[in-house]
Design a protein around this motif. Structure first.
Motif, mmCIF file in Angstrom:
data_model
loop_
_atom_site.group_PDB
_atom_site.id
_atom_site.type_symbol
_atom_site.label_atom_id
_atom_site.label_comp_id
_atom_site.label_asym_id
_atom_site.label_seq_id
_atom_site.Cartn_x
_atom_site.Cartn_y
_atom_site.Cartn_z
ATOM 1 N N GLY A 1 21.940 -105.367 69.448
ATOM 2 C CA GLY A 1 22.420 -106.867 68.936
ATOM 3 C C GLY A 1 21.006 -107.219 68.834
ATOM 4 O O GLY A 1 20.403 -107.296 69.553
ATOM 5 N N SER A 2 20.773 -108.179 67.750
ATOM 6 C CA SER A 2 19.834 -109.080 67.514
ATOM 7 C C SER A 2 19.930 -110.293 68.563
ATOM 8 O O SER A 2 20.965 -110.660 68.876
ATOM 9 C CB SER A 2 19.434 -109.690 66.312
ATOM 10 O OG SER A 2 20.562 -110.398 65.773
ATOM 11 N N LEU A 3 18.793 -111.082 68.632
ATOM 12 C CA LEU A 3 18.830 -112.195 69.415
ATOM 13 C C LEU A 3 18.724 -113.611 68.648
ATOM 14 O O LEU A 3 18.037 -114.209 68.849
ATOM 15 C CB LEU A 3 17.874 -112.309 70.421
ATOM 16 C CG LEU A 3 17.945 -111.058 71.655
ATOM 17 C CD1 LEU A 3 16.525 -111.038 72.214
ATOM 18 C CD2 LEU A 3 19.088 -111.169 72.075
ATOM 19 N N GLN A 4 19.626 -113.659 67.497
ATOM 20 C CA GLN A 4 19.725 -114.736 66.697
ATOM 21 C C GLN A 4 21.014 -115.398 66.780
ATOM 22 O O GLN A 4 22.095 -114.862 66.720
ATOM 23 C CB GLN A 4 19.357 -114.496 65.192
ATOM 24 C CG GLN A 4 17.912 -113.959 65.092
ATOM 25 C CD GLN A 4 16.932 -115.022 65.387
ATOM 26 O OE1 GLN A 4 16.986 -116.096 65.074
ATOM 27 N NE2 GLN A 4 15.891 -114.555 66.152
ATOM 28 N N GLY B 184 17.784 -120.301 67.579
ATOM 29 C CA GLY B 184 18.179 -120.856 66.390
ATOM 30 C C GLY B 184 19.661 -121.629 66.407
ATOM 31 O O GLY B 184 20.072 -122.012 65.373
ATOM 32 N N ALA B 185 20.161 -121.827 67.466
ATOM 33 C CA ALA B 185 21.370 -122.494 67.536
ATOM 34 C C ALA B 185 20.976 -124.144 67.295
ATOM 35 O O ALA B 185 20.222 -124.719 67.863
ATOM 36 C CB ALA B 185 22.073 -122.235 68.822
ATOM 37 N N ALA C 60 24.607 -113.477 75.520
ATOM 38 C CA ALA C 60 25.836 -113.888 74.798
ATOM 39 C C ALA C 60 25.243 -113.778 73.391
ATOM 40 O O ALA C 60 26.129 -113.119 72.338
ATOM 41 C CB ALA C 60 26.073 -115.312 74.941
ATOM 42 N N LEU C 61 24.007 -114.077 72.975
ATOM 43 C CA LEU C 61 23.571 -113.494 71.745
ATOM 44 C C LEU C 61 23.729 -112.282 71.301
ATOM 45 O O LEU C 61 23.844 -112.075 70.131
ATOM 46 C CB LEU C 61 22.180 -114.304 71.568
ATOM 47 C CG LEU C 61 21.704 -115.901 71.689
ATOM 48 C CD1 LEU C 61 20.267 -116.144 72.122
ATOM 49 C CD2 LEU C 61 22.178 -116.340 70.363
ATOM 50 N N LEU D 81 26.060 -107.720 68.350
ATOM 51 C CA LEU D 81 26.638 -106.361 68.519
ATOM 52 C C LEU D 81 27.942 -106.024 68.027
ATOM 53 O O LEU D 81 28.186 -105.003 67.349
ATOM 54 C CB LEU D 81 26.414 -106.002 70.075
ATOM 55 C CG LEU D 81 26.439 -104.483 70.462
ATOM 56 C CD1 LEU D 81 25.658 -103.651 69.732
ATOM 57 C CD2 LEU D 81 26.394 -104.171 71.799
ATOM 58 N N LEU D 82 28.734 -106.873 68.463
ATOM 59 C CA LEU D 82 30.168 -106.835 67.997
ATOM 60 C C LEU D 82 30.182 -106.820 66.647
ATOM 61 O O LEU D 82 31.257 -106.032 66.014
ATOM 62 C CB LEU D 82 30.829 -107.904 68.602
ATOM 63 C CG LEU D 82 31.403 -107.625 69.982
ATOM 64 C CD1 LEU D 82 32.111 -109.098 70.739
ATOM 65 C CD2 LEU D 82 32.254 -106.324 70.221
#
Length: 154
Positions: A7-10, A43-44, A144-145, A150-151
């Motif tokens: 999973g990326s962190l965006q 980025g949120a 969470a990010l 990832l999902l």
């Protein structure tokens, strides 16, 4: 060739609910700020973040379930602080909130992140809310990010 999925962190367009306990608010406010900081750094926008306050950690699983089932959020972050006292109350609350949060995530398929401190002392809680041991609210947001992204890939 081995395929690696990460999973990326965006934040992208994902929406996050921050479920914050009012009990031990001098700690949980710091966890909340840490989580918001992490999400915004990745980025949120404010409109992607909703903060919901509950009386204490024990009440989190029910509200987390309602939020996760609503379809309005891609992840729910549970932020609280359960600090050991002189009675067995700590053991009951810590066990039930951790089981409840995990169960909601499994039942709904929505990442419900366990950002509840379970410490032996106030000092340990303070250390984990932004001093010596970092901010576990920030860490919960990073989890969470990554889980949301990832999902999407699996």
């Amino acid at each position: 060739m081995i395929r690696h999925i990460e999973g990326s962190l965006q934040a992208g367009e994902h929406r996050f609910a921050l479920l914050v306990s009012r009990f031990n608010s001098f700690i949980t406010q710091q966890l909340e700020q840490g989580a918001i900081d992490a999400l915004r750094r990745h980025g949120a926008k404010e409109e992607q973040l909703h903060v919901v306050h509950v009386p204490g950690a024990y009440e989190m699983p029910l509200i987390a379930q309602k939020l996760a089932r609503s379809g309005n959020y891609d992840a729910v972050l549970c932020l609280g602080a359960v600090i050991r006292g002189g009675t067995p109350h700590f053991d009951y609350v810590a066990a039930e909130v951790s089981k409840g949060v995990a169960q909601v995530s499994m039942d709904t398929g929505v990442p419900v992140i366990f950002g509840v401190l379970t410490t032996d002392s106030i000092e340990q809680a303070i250390e984990r809310a932004g001093t010596k041991a970092g901010n576990k609210g920030f860490d919960a947001a990073m989890t969470a990010l990554e889980m949301v992204q990832l999902l999407r890939q699996i």
